[in-house]
Design a protein around this motif. Structure first.
Motif, PDB file in Angstrom:
ATOM      1  N   THR A  11      51.619 -32.951  36.537  1.00  0.00           N
ATOM      2  CA  THR A  11      50.599 -33.795  37.143  1.00  0.00           C
ATOM      3  C   THR A  11      50.167 -33.144  38.450  1.00  0.00           C
ATOM      4  N   LEU A  12      48.930 -33.320  38.779  1.00  0.00           N
ATOM      5  CA  LEU A  12      48.426 -32.681  39.997  1.00  0.00           C
ATOM      6  C   LEU A  12      49.061 -33.312  41.238  1.00  0.00           C
ATOM      7  N   THR A  13      49.237 -32.475  42.251  1.00  0.00           N
ATOM      8  CA  THR A  13      49.782 -32.981  43.501  1.00  0.00           C
ATOM      9  C   THR A  13      48.656 -33.163  44.513  1.00  0.00           C
ATOM     10  N   LYS A  14      49.006 -33.745  45.671  1.00  0.00           N
ATOM     11  CA  LYS A  14      48.019 -33.915  46.735  1.00  0.00           C
ATOM     12  C   LYS A  14      47.501 -32.547  47.195  1.00  0.00           C
ATOM     13  N   SER A  71      53.685 -31.822  47.719  1.00  0.00           N
ATOM     14  CA  SER A  71      53.916 -32.037  46.292  1.00  0.00           C
ATOM     15  C   SER A  71      53.929 -33.509  45.903  1.00  0.00           C
ATOM     16  N   ARG A  72      53.465 -34.368  46.781  1.00  0.00           N
ATOM     17  CA  ARG A  72      53.338 -35.775  46.385  1.00  0.00           C
ATOM     18  C   ARG A  72      52.346 -35.872  45.243  1.00  0.00           C
TER      19      ARG A  72
ATOM     20  N   LEU B 212      42.220 -38.523  34.141  1.00  0.00           N
ATOM     21  CA  LEU B 212      43.183 -38.003  33.167  1.00  0.00           C
ATOM     22  C   LEU B 212      43.628 -36.588  33.553  1.00  0.00           C
ATOM     23  N   PHE B 213      42.692 -35.804  34.106  1.00  0.00           N
ATOM     24  CA  PHE B 213      43.013 -34.435  34.510  1.00  0.00           C
ATOM     25  C   PHE B 213      44.026 -34.430  35.653  1.00  0.00           C
ATOM     26  N   ILE B 214      43.796 -35.337  36.617  1.00  0.00           N
ATOM     27  CA  ILE B 214      44.726 -35.416  37.746  1.00  0.00           C
ATOM     28  C   ILE B 214      46.125 -35.802  37.253  1.00  0.00           C
ATOM     29  N   ARG B 215      46.175 -36.763  36.321  1.00  0.00           N
ATOM     30  CA  ARG B 215      47.466 -37.251  35.843  1.00  0.00           C
ATOM     31  C   ARG B 215      48.143 -36.240  34.912  1.00  0.00           C
ATOM     32  N   ASN B 216      47.351 -35.562  34.084  1.00  0.00           N
ATOM     33  CA  ASN B 216      47.910 -34.554  33.179  1.00  0.00           C
ATOM     34  C   ASN B 216      46.788 -33.736  32.571  1.00  0.00           C
ATOM     35  N   PRO B 217      46.576 -32.503  33.084  1.00  0.00           N
ATOM     36  CA  PRO B 217      45.451 -31.685  32.612  1.00  0.00           C
ATOM     37  C   PRO B 217      45.456 -31.481  31.099  1.00  0.00           C
ATOM     38  N   ARG B 218      46.602 -31.308  30.534  1.00  0.00           N
ATOM     39  CA  ARG B 218      46.681 -31.046  29.085  1.00  0.00           C
ATOM     40  C   ARG B 218      46.106 -32.205  28.290  1.00  0.00           C
ATOM     41  N   ARG B 293      49.187 -42.936  44.722  1.00  0.00           N
ATOM     42  CA  ARG B 293      48.443 -42.191  43.699  1.00  0.00           C
ATOM     43  C   ARG B 293      47.021 -42.742  43.564  1.00  0.00           C
ATOM     44  N   LEU B 294      46.107 -41.841  43.297  1.00  0.00           N
ATOM     45  CA  LEU B 294      44.722 -42.251  43.051  1.00  0.00           C
ATOM     46  C   LEU B 294      44.636 -43.006  41.728  1.00  0.00           C
ATOM     47  N   SER B 295      44.054 -44.188  41.778  1.00  0.00           N
ATOM     48  CA  SER B 295      43.894 -44.961  40.544  1.00  0.00           C
ATOM     49  C   SER B 295      42.568 -44.593  39.872  1.00  0.00           C
ATOM     50  N   LEU B 296      42.449 -44.975  38.624  1.00  0.00           N
ATOM     51  CA  LEU B 296      41.178 -44.769  37.916  1.00  0.00           C
ATOM     52  C   LEU B 296      40.069 -45.570  38.594  1.00  0.00           C
ATOM     53  N   TYR B 297      40.436 -46.749  39.128  1.00  0.00           N
ATOM     54  CA  TYR B 297      39.420 -47.583  39.779  1.00  0.00           C
ATOM     55  C   TYR B 297      38.760 -46.845  40.934  1.00  0.00           C
ATOM     56  N   SER B 298      39.567 -46.152  41.742  1.00  0.00           N
ATOM     57  CA  SER B 298      39.035 -45.462  42.924  1.00  0.00           C
ATOM     58  C   SER B 298      38.140 -44.297  42.528  1.00  0.00           C
TER      59      SER B 298
END
Lengths: 74, 630
Positions: A11-14, A71-72, B212-218, B293-298
């Motif tokens: 998952t991407l980090t800050k 890495s948050r 979705l990319f931020i949470r998991n690019p794959r 964490r950034l939410s989908l809403y934001s």
């Protein structure tokens, strides 16, 4: 490292988000300026282009402030 | 003896403020309901373009594509994707082509959106009053009020977008692969539905796949690929089935002229009306960017706001902010719920919090007091919002006395009896009032005029042709957009106009390509005007035939000072008397508008260089042109 990006757990980090914003902001601002350089007869550096540069600059600033968060998870 | 502590007093005051806020927002809902019902009863176009949505729906009900060649009769094509119209097809089968069900579906769509907003806020914040207020706040917006109950697809798009966001917000956290796949498919189907309702949903698509990319690019790339394949397959199928007219009409034609000042004016208006929601939403986004964490809403909110810059396009307007308003209501509601619960968390080891350690400790020490203050401030902010977005009729048994008591006068003087706190800026639609019985009667009068001829009418609004049982000819703004993109050759339409193939031309705003307008100015003349729904509808009737108009133009060109030229006209005297001053002014031979009676049966117009006499004749009328001596 690129393989890690395609891991099911990754998952991407800050920091990643910050780098993406910096890259995106630089590209946006550069693109607006380049458009004016390559096509100076298009009507001048208008309000929309100025807004694009401002948004790009803001993205760079936000990106820079995200780098210390490391890495948050983003 | 009961001792009321400040804490208890604060709770009661908070409850009173929440009750007041809900009451105010329910009041907005009642005004909205009144407007929606009033519109459903109106049998003609209320907002520009509604009739063409009905035409598209009717074409689909007949198994026809509305994406067609604009250069052949009836010179008509749609510039919107099909889903909204397809949804309404069963209504056409049952009730025939009517406006009310399209407006009903649009209105119900806003209720679904509002309910979804409430559901999201309750899911995130577990505060029932704020969940209700968040949904009501969406319906209270001047912008949503404006376009909600129209026969337009925009709010249905927003409904699908909001539903998609609600479904996908936690998809990445579902641990069971099968359930995660089902939720993803449902959410992406709703997203696809949004995109095939209106193209503007592209911003929500980008938001979803960005999240979705931020949470998991794959996962983002896999599902993005599948989504693109599905959307692309559908796109190419429609384009193939319509011989390329789909691409031309819904993509190329929507590249319009951009007015930056229109965008800035609308943005300033949007912020003035919704600043409470926007500021709360913005604060939550900042919190998520830095502290969690950034939410989908934001991400949705950011992209929706960015997408609203398209409101500066010609033909765009306040509706382009609707998605941003929905997203703002969601985020503001979540922010408000967290604030009243005191549920904000700032990790002690956060690099920026470490520098503000004292502030964090001070806030923690005063948590109870801050929560009490929040309980008063938050509902007060929603009351402020509710007052900011006031709009209501200024006449009627209920609204007349109410508006008087509130000291509100019509924002549109005598044009409409309607107050709107939004004011006006370029791109803000001048709608919101309920049409009157006089408007309905005047609409039928125009229909009667169309029925006087067996020929089709070229009407800027489809409603009159539909009611008269005639073909709907042209979709003016679509033709204008295509023409400006060099994708429409008006030659065939111009030939039809010059040959008087249309019994009457009906103008409201004259949003046609300039050569088409020129042809109408040449071949037709303004016969009368009908005031309808705050606009002047001009009815143009056919002038003399092409050959006589050409002779007339040649006579004017050849006329010398002191010379007299006589020309017979097939047009009877009375219509010729309307045609003549228009034709002279159009050909740069200005004359006085009012004619003087010459003899018992003739009329004469005088200009700086010419006098023109018109007399009745057996064949129609006779024209005598006399050049004035210098």
């Amino acid at each position: 490292m690129s393989g890690q990006w395609f891991s099911i757990e990754f998952t991407l980090t800050k920091r990643h988000l910050g780098l993406i914003l910096i890259a995106g902001g630089v590209l946006a601002a550069a693109g607006m300026i380049a458009a004016e350089v390559f096509d100076p007869e298009s009507g001048g550096f208008g309000a929309l282009q100025k807004m694009g540069v401002a948004v790009g600059a803001a993205a760079v600033l936000v990106g820079l402030t995200l780098l210390p968060l490391g890495s948050r998870p983003a | 003896m009961i001792t009321r502590t400040p804490h208890t007093v604060g709770q009661w005051a908070s409850r009173a403020l929440f009750a007041l806020a809900i009451l105010l927002l329910v009041g907005h809902l009642i005004v909205y309901l009144h407007y929606a019902i009033g519109l459903m009863r109106f049998p003609f176009d209320y907002d520009q373009g509604e009739g063409f949505e009905l035409v598209d729906t009717r074409l689909f009900s007949e198994g026809q594509w509305p994406y067609r060649d604009n250069e052949v009769y009836p010179f008509y094509a749609s510039n919107y994707p099909p889903l909204f119209h397809v949804i309404l097809v069963p209504f056409v089968w049952i009730f025939g082509p009517e406006y009310w069900y399209g407006r009903l579906i649009g209105f119900l769509g806003t209720l679904v959106t509002a309910s979804t907003i409430s559901y999201i806020v309750y899911r995130e914040g577990r505060h029932r009053p704020l969940a209700i207020m968040s949904g009501l706040a969406f319906l209270a917006s001047n912008y949503i009020y404006h376009v909600g109950p129209l026969f337009r697809q925009h709010m249905t798009m927003v409904m699908f977008e909001t539903l998609s966001i609600a479904v996908l917000a936690y998809v990445t956290g579902i641990e069971t692969p099968r359930r995660r796949r089902r939720v993803m498919i449902l959410g992406l189907l709703l997203l696809l539905a949004a995109g095939y309702t209106k193209q503007l949903a592209i911003a929500t698509c980008i938001a979803v796949f960005g999240f979705l990319f931020i949470r998991n690019p794959r996962r983002s790339l896999i599902w993005g690929g599948l989504f693109a394949a599905a959307a692309g397959a559908l796109f190419f199928w429609i384009d193939l089935a319509t011989g390329g007219e789909w691409w031309k009409n819904i993509i190329s034609a929507n590249v319009n002229q951009y007015f930056f000042t229109q965008f800035t004016g609308l943005f300033k208006q949007f912020f003035r009306l919704h600043r409470v929601l926007v500021i709360m939403a913005g604060l939550l986004v900042i919190y998520e960017v830095y502290f969690t964490r950034l939410s989908l809403y934001s991400i949705w909110w950011i992209l929706a706001l960015a997408n609203a810059t398209l409101a500066g396009k010609w033909g765009a307007g306040d509706s382009y902010f609707a998605t941003a308003i929905a997203a703002s209501c969601v985020l503001a509601g979540i922010f408000a719920a967290r604030t009243v619960h005191g549920a904000w968390e700032f990790p002690a080891d956060h690099p920026y919090i470490r520098r503000l350690g004292g502030l964090r400790q001070a806030a923690s020490a005063r948590r109870a007091g801050l929560v009490t203050l929040a309980g008063l401030l938050i509902p007060a902010l929603y009351i402020y919002y509710g007052v900011s977005v006031v709009k209501l009729p200024t006449k009627g048994a209920v609204f007349g006395p109410l508006s008087e008591a509130l000291g509100l006068e019509s924002s549109y003087w005598d044009r409409y009896a309607f107050y709107d706190s939004a004011g006006w800026t370029a791109g803000y639609a001048t709608i919101g009032h309920v049409p009157t019985q006089q408007d309905i009667d005047n609409g039928w009068r125009i229909v009667d005029i169309l029925r006087e001829s067996d020929l089709p009418a070229m009407s800027e609004e489809a409603g009159f042709s539909l009611r008269a049982g005639k073909d709907v000819v042209t979709n003016p703004t679509q033709l204008k957009n295509l023409y400006e993109n060099d994708l429409f050759d008006p030659a065939n339409l111009i030939a039809a106009i010059q040959a008087h193939n249309f019994g009457v031309v009906v103008f409201r705003a004259q949003f046609y390509p300039p050569p088409v307008l020129d042809a109408v100015y040449d071949a037709y003349y303004p016969s009368e005007a009908v005031w309808l729904n705050g606009f002047n509808y001009e009815l143009w009737r056919p002038g003399p035939p092409q050959a006589e108009r050409d002779t007339f133009a040649a006579n004017l060109a050849d006329l010398t000072p002191g010379e007299t030229i006589t020309q017979p006209l097939s047009l009877p005297f009375e219509p010729a008397a309307h045609w003549l001053p228009h034709a002279l002014n159009y050909r740069d031979w200005p004359v006085d508008a009012a004619a003087e009676p010459d003899t018992d049966s003739c009329m004469i117009w005088t200009g700086a260089e010419i006098t023109v006499q018109l007399c009745p004749a057996d064949s129609g009328s006779t024209l005598v042109l006399a050049g004035l001596k210098e």
